[in-house]
Design a protein around this motif. Structure first.
Motif, PDB file in Angstrom:
ATOM      1  N   ALA A   1      53.423  41.354  50.749  1.00  0.00           N
ATOM      2  CA  ALA A   1      53.647  42.319  49.672  1.00  0.00           C
ATOM      3  C   ALA A   1      54.316  41.668  48.480  1.00  0.00           C
ATOM      4  O   ALA A   1      54.033  41.994  47.339  1.00  0.00           O
ATOM      5  N   GLU A   2      55.258  40.717  48.761  1.00  0.00           N
ATOM      6  CA  GLU A   2      55.951  40.125  47.613  1.00  0.00           C
ATOM      7  C   GLU A   2      56.299  38.648  47.758  1.00  0.00           C
ATOM      8  O   GLU A   2      56.443  37.961  46.762  1.00  0.00           O
ATOM      9  N   HIS A   3      56.420  38.111  48.941  1.00  0.00           N
ATOM     10  CA  HIS A   3      56.862  36.712  49.055  1.00  0.00           C
ATOM     11  C   HIS A   3      55.773  35.712  48.707  1.00  0.00           C
ATOM     12  O   HIS A   3      56.056  34.564  48.401  1.00  0.00           O
TER      13      HIS A   3
ATOM     14  N   VAL B   1      54.953  19.413  42.874  1.00  0.00           N
ATOM     15  CA  VAL B   1      55.413  20.682  43.446  1.00  0.00           C
ATOM     16  C   VAL B   1      56.537  21.211  42.550  1.00  0.00           C
ATOM     17  O   VAL B   1      57.626  20.635  42.528  1.00  0.00           O
ATOM     18  N   PRO B   2      56.279  22.290  41.781  1.00  0.00           N
ATOM     19  CA  PRO B   2      57.368  22.860  40.985  1.00  0.00           C
ATOM     20  C   PRO B   2      58.363  23.560  41.905  1.00  0.00           C
ATOM     21  O   PRO B   2      57.981  24.115  42.930  1.00  0.00           O
ATOM     22  N   GLN B   3      59.629  23.485  41.526  1.00  0.00           N
ATOM     23  CA  GLN B   3      60.646  24.156  42.344  1.00  0.00           C
ATOM     24  C   GLN B   3      61.653  24.897  41.460  1.00  0.00           C
ATOM     25  O   GLN B   3      62.088  24.378  40.444  1.00  0.00           O
ATOM     26  N   GLY B   4      61.952  26.131  41.865  1.00  0.00           N
ATOM     27  CA  GLY B   4      62.981  26.911  41.187  1.00  0.00           C
ATOM     28  C   GLY B   4      64.247  26.869  42.031  1.00  0.00           C
ATOM     29  O   GLY B   4      64.789  25.806  42.325  1.00  0.00           O
ATOM     30  N   GLY B   5      64.671  28.037  42.486  1.00  0.00           N
ATOM     31  CA  GLY B   5      65.892  28.112  43.289  1.00  0.00           C
ATOM     32  C   GLY B   5      65.685  27.790  44.760  1.00  0.00           C
ATOM     33  O   GLY B   5      66.625  27.766  45.539  1.00  0.00           O
ATOM     34  N   HIS B   6      64.438  27.540  45.147  1.00  0.00           N
ATOM     35  CA  HIS B   6      64.067  27.246  46.546  1.00  0.00           C
ATOM     36  C   HIS B   6      64.469  28.384  47.485  1.00  0.00           C
ATOM     37  O   HIS B   6      64.915  28.142  48.612  1.00  0.00           O
ATOM     38  N   THR B   7      64.328  29.623  46.993  1.00  0.00           N
ATOM     39  CA  THR B   7      64.629  30.788  47.834  1.00  0.00           C
ATOM     40  C   THR B   7      63.357  31.466  48.360  1.00  0.00           C
ATOM     41  O   THR B   7      63.442  32.443  49.095  1.00  0.00           O
ATOM     42  N   GLY B   8      62.197  30.965  47.921  1.00  0.00           N
ATOM     43  CA  GLY B   8      60.931  31.530  48.405  1.00  0.00           C
ATOM     44  C   GLY B   8      60.885  31.375  49.911  1.00  0.00           C
ATOM     45  O   GLY B   8      61.390  30.388  50.455  1.00  0.00           O
ATOM     46  N   LEU B   9      60.289  32.348  50.582  1.00  0.00           N
ATOM     47  CA  LEU B   9      60.386  32.357  52.040  1.00  0.00           C
ATOM     48  C   LEU B   9      59.085  31.949  52.724  1.00  0.00           C
ATOM     49  O   LEU B   9      58.893  32.230  53.897  1.00  0.00           O
TER      50      LEU B   9
HETATM   51  C1  LIG Z   1      67.959  36.793  50.459  1.00  0.00           C
HETATM   52  C2  LIG Z   1      66.596  36.832  49.854  1.00  0.00           C
HETATM   53  C3  LIG Z   1      66.081  38.027  49.384  1.00  0.00           C
HETATM   54  C4  LIG Z   1      64.815  38.062  48.792  1.00  0.00           C
HETATM   55  N1  LIG Z   1      64.354  39.258  48.348  1.00  0.00           N
HETATM   56  C5  LIG Z   1      63.163  39.296  47.730  1.00  0.00           C
HETATM   57  C6  LIG Z   1      62.681  40.524  47.218  1.00  0.00           C
HETATM   58  O1  LIG Z   1      63.309  41.569  47.366  1.00  0.00           O
HETATM   59  N2  LIG Z   1      61.512  40.504  46.560  1.00  0.00           N
HETATM   60  C7  LIG Z   1      60.783  39.347  46.386  1.00  0.00           C
HETATM   61  O2  LIG Z   1      59.721  39.387  45.754  1.00  0.00           O
HETATM   62  N3  LIG Z   1      61.196  38.190  46.902  1.00  0.00           N
HETATM   63  C8  LIG Z   1      62.363  38.123  47.557  1.00  0.00           C
HETATM   64  N4  LIG Z   1      62.798  36.945  48.065  1.00  0.00           N
HETATM   65  C9  LIG Z   1      61.972  35.735  47.923  1.00  0.00           C
HETATM   66  C10 LIG Z   1      62.332  34.842  46.709  1.00  0.00           C
HETATM   67  O3  LIG Z   1      63.653  35.009  46.308  1.00  0.00           O
HETATM   68  C11 LIG Z   1      61.437  35.119  45.530  1.00  0.00           C
HETATM   69  O4  LIG Z   1      60.126  34.780  45.890  1.00  0.00           O
HETATM   70  C12 LIG Z   1      61.820  34.366  44.259  1.00  0.00           C
HETATM   71  O5  LIG Z   1      61.016  34.871  43.199  1.00  0.00           O
HETATM   72  C13 LIG Z   1      61.604  32.862  44.337  1.00  0.00           C
HETATM   73  O6  LIG Z   1      62.211  32.236  43.216  1.00  0.00           O
HETATM   74  P1  LIG Z   1      62.733  30.729  43.295  1.00  0.00           P
HETATM   75  O7  LIG Z   1      63.197  30.337  41.942  1.00  0.00           O
HETATM   76  O8  LIG Z   1      63.679  30.540  44.390  1.00  0.00           O
HETATM   77  O9  LIG Z   1      61.366  29.970  43.611  1.00  0.00           O
HETATM   78  P2  LIG Z   1      61.093  28.766  44.623  1.00  0.00           P
HETATM   79  O10 LIG Z   1      61.376  29.174  46.012  1.00  0.00           O
HETATM   80  O11 LIG Z   1      61.744  27.543  44.154  1.00  0.00           O
HETATM   81  O12 LIG Z   1      59.513  28.627  44.445  1.00  0.00           O
HETATM   82  C14 LIG Z   1      58.634  29.638  44.862  1.00  0.00           C
HETATM   83  C15 LIG Z   1      57.199  29.288  44.425  1.00  0.00           C
HETATM   84  O13 LIG Z   1      57.117  29.285  43.002  1.00  0.00           O
HETATM   85  C16 LIG Z   1      56.729  27.997  42.506  1.00  0.00           C
HETATM   86  N5  LIG Z   1      57.528  27.759  41.288  1.00  0.00           N
HETATM   87  C17 LIG Z   1      58.882  27.818  41.163  1.00  0.00           C
HETATM   88  N6  LIG Z   1      59.238  27.614  39.879  1.00  0.00           N
HETATM   89  C18 LIG Z   1      58.091  27.418  39.182  1.00  0.00           C
HETATM   90  C19 LIG Z   1      57.796  27.149  37.809  1.00  0.00           C
HETATM   91  N7  LIG Z   1      58.750  27.040  36.890  1.00  0.00           N
HETATM   92  N8  LIG Z   1      56.496  26.991  37.449  1.00  0.00           N
HETATM   93  C20 LIG Z   1      55.504  27.093  38.361  1.00  0.00           C
HETATM   94  N9  LIG Z   1      55.725  27.342  39.660  1.00  0.00           N
HETATM   95  C21 LIG Z   1      57.000  27.505  40.069  1.00  0.00           C
HETATM   96  C22 LIG Z   1      57.017  27.019  43.641  1.00  0.00           C
HETATM   97  O14 LIG Z   1      56.165  25.893  43.592  1.00  0.00           O
HETATM   98  C23 LIG Z   1      56.760  27.891  44.863  1.00  0.00           C
HETATM   99  O15 LIG Z   1      55.392  27.928  45.152  1.00  0.00           O
HETATM  100  C24 LIG Z   1      64.043  36.875  48.682  1.00  0.00           C
HETATM  101  C25 LIG Z   1      64.555  35.675  49.170  1.00  0.00           C
HETATM  102  C26 LIG Z   1      65.810  35.647  49.753  1.00  0.00           C
HETATM  103  C27 LIG Z   1      66.323  34.333  50.243  1.00  0.00           C
END
Ligand SMILES: Cc1cc2nc3c(=O)[nH]c(=O)nc-3n(C[C@H](O)[C@H](O)[C@H](O)COP(=O)(O)OP(=O)(O)OC[C@H]3O[C@@H](n4cnc5c(N)ncnc54)[C@H](O)[C@@H]3O)c2cc1C
Length: 464
Positions: free
Chosen positions: A420-422, A62-70
């Motif tokens: 739409a985007e999450h 499971v790849p993980q970035g900032g773990h902000t995906g919802l």
């Molecule tokens: C306050 C808030 C506001 C937000 N606003 C928006 C918004 O306006 N628009 C929007 O689109 N989203 C929004 N989001 C959702 C989220 O921030 C985005 O989806 C963001 O792109 C996720 O990035 P992350 O690094 O946290 O990914 P993670 O949450 O860590 O991972 C998300 C997904 O990507 C995969 N992944 C992560 N890194 C990699 C990698 N290097 N290679 C392959 N797969 C990977 C993971 O396995 C997982 O399936 C918001 C979230 C919060 C908490």
């Protein structure tokens, strides 16, 4: 399954994973998953070793970035057998090319850090979202993130020029081109945009840059209805010479909730059912102030706007944006609730808002409904919070499900999307599978099994 005998460099592994850490807890604070271990590679070579090791041992990744995906996409399965691969140590900005307006950056770079680095070169990377201080470029690619500037600059899909990806068998696909035009066969990078970690680990991306805006006009406008907000959007597109960069709708109830956060207030004296946060920006010698003045005059004359304030300083603009960000931050204090991220054609936005709000008022009258979103992209977030005294448990879950069904029914009827985007992750998987056609599922499975035949990359995300 033996996961203790490893040929891996122990310095990249965390074997005793703290359940309170960000690897397990996502942005909402909910804990999920039980990884065999967390790996934090520092280089592409270490990612390759890790992927080969997992293939040998039959471990899923499971790849993980900032773990902000919802949508629970970056959480390892609770039953174990997963390795969580955090890209946080691969965070270098490899190169900025100001003449090509491009940057090559590693996947673990936090979005806001990228913003600051390119701004120092008088450039801008336009993808911006509330989670920018924590989300990473790799996560933005994997979710095809959107955010506040999509209507002018597009989603992540439109901003990526090339990718570097470690494939499930350990091969590295180096597609890090920085070309604006390249029609040599299938556009492979697009497969990984929105793939949510199911096809490979993105280790780096080359991205488009733009001139840094020299003028920014931010305003907060009160409108009488969702339909007036959409009329205002069409007028803004025409009157602002296509310099409109953000157009956010925020309902009165959402502003009220945001005001429970420190230092957030409504800058307008007039109460209104909805507010629009509008931003236009330009670089170069253009009189944006005059353009915006003309537009506002027109909007007042046409009675699209009830009242408004125009930021006269950067601090005032930040205060306006804090309202929008406060709506999201204030929600997580209210126990479990429904978050949605839907879209409809822009022409259907007003109907969607009116119908959803009316239907929710009947079905879950005791709840609090928040409507806000990037309506310039046809994207709304309807949030429904159960009454404060409703205990966590099956009744609350059913209440939340009932609210979701009401929203999705309207969205389906208006030809919209339930995400739409999450993305889909694990949270929206059954709703997605229910709506996907047999042909769509067949194409998805063909792609997945072609690239990841052993189903080792983020199994259970998007579809089974
Ligand atoms: C306050 C808030 C506001 C937000 N606003 C928006 C918004 O306006 N628009 C929007 O689109 N989203 C929004 N989001 C959702 C989220 O921030 C985005 O989806 C963001 O792109 C996720 O990035 P992350 O690094 O946290 O990914 P993670 O949450 O860590 O991972 C998300 C997904 O990507 C995969 N992944 C992560 N890194 C990699 C990698 N290097 N290679 C392959 N797969 C990977 C993971 O396995 C997982 O399936 C918001 C979230 C919060 C908490």
């Amino acid at each position: 399954m033996d996961t203790t005998e490893t040929t891996l460099d122990e310095t990249i592994l965390i074997r005793d994973v703290d359940r309170g850490s960000h690897y397990i807890r996502d942005w909402t604070g909910e804990a999920d998953g039980n990884p065999s271990f967390v790996a934090r590679p520092r280089s592409v070579a270490e990612v390759v070793d890790l992927v080969r090791y997992c293939a040998e041992k039959g471990l899923a990744i499971v790849p993980q970035g900032g773990h902000t995906g919802l949508v629970e996409g970056a959480s390892a399965r609770i039953e174990g057998g997963h390795v969580l691969v955090s890209l946080e140590r691969m965070n270098r900005i490899r190169a900025i090319d100001p003449l090509n307006f491009s940057v090559e950056v590693e996947a673990g770079c936090v979005l806001e850090v990228l913003h600051q680095a390119v701004e120092a070169e008088d450039l801008m990377f336009p993808l911006s979202l509330g989670a920018k201080g924590s989300c990473q470029v790799g996560g933005n690619v994997a979710t095809n993130a959107g955010g506040i500037n999509v209507l002018r600059y597009g989603m992540m899909r439109d901003l990526v020029l090339g990718l570097e990806v470690v494939l499930p068998d350990g091969r590295v696909w180096n597609g890090l081109k920085t070309l604006r035009k390249d029609n040599t066969g299938y556009d492979l990078k697009q497969l990984f945009l929105g793939s949510e970690g199911t096809l490979g680990i993105v280790t780096a991306a080359s991205l488009k840059l733009f001139p840094r805006p020299s003028s920014i006009e931010t305003m907060f406008l009160a409108v009488a209805s969702a339909s007036d907000a959409i009329r205002l959007f069409a007028a803004a597109r025409r009157h602002l010479a296509d310099l409109l960069s953000a157009f956010e709708l925020i309902s009165d109830r959402s502003v009220e909730l945001a005001r429970t956060m420190p230092d957030i207030s409504n800058p307008l004296g007039t109460g209104a059912p909805y507010y629009v946060l509008l931003e236009a920006s330009s670089s170069g010698p253009l009189d944006l102030e005059a353009l915006v003045g003309g537009f506002l005059e027109f909007a007042m004359e046409e009675e699209m706007v009830l009242d408004g304030v125009r930021a006269s300083s950067v601090t005032q603009a930040q205060r306006i944006w804090a309202i929008r960000e406060g709506v999201v931050e204030a929600q997580v204090k209210h126990g479990t609730y429904l978050r949605t991220d839907v879209s409809v054609p822009i022409s259907q936005v007003a109907a969607c808002i009116d119908e959803v709000e009316a239907a929710l008022a009947e079905t879950v009258a005791d709840g609090v409904v928040l409507t806000y979103g990037h309506i310039g992209d046809g994207n709304m977030h309807f949030v429904v919070m159960p009454p404060r005294d409703m205990p966590e448990g099956p009744d609350r879950r059913n209440w939340i499900k009932a609210s979701e069904a009401v929203i999705f029914e309207v969205v389906d009827r208006l030809g919209g999307s339930i995400s739409a985007e999450h993305g889909i992750g694990r949270a929206k998987r059954s709703a997605f599978e229910k709506r996907a056609s047999a042909t769509q599922m067949d194409l998805l499975r063909t792609l997945k099994s072609g690239i990841d035949p052993a189903n080792r990359m983020n199994p259970g995300a998007i579809f089974e």
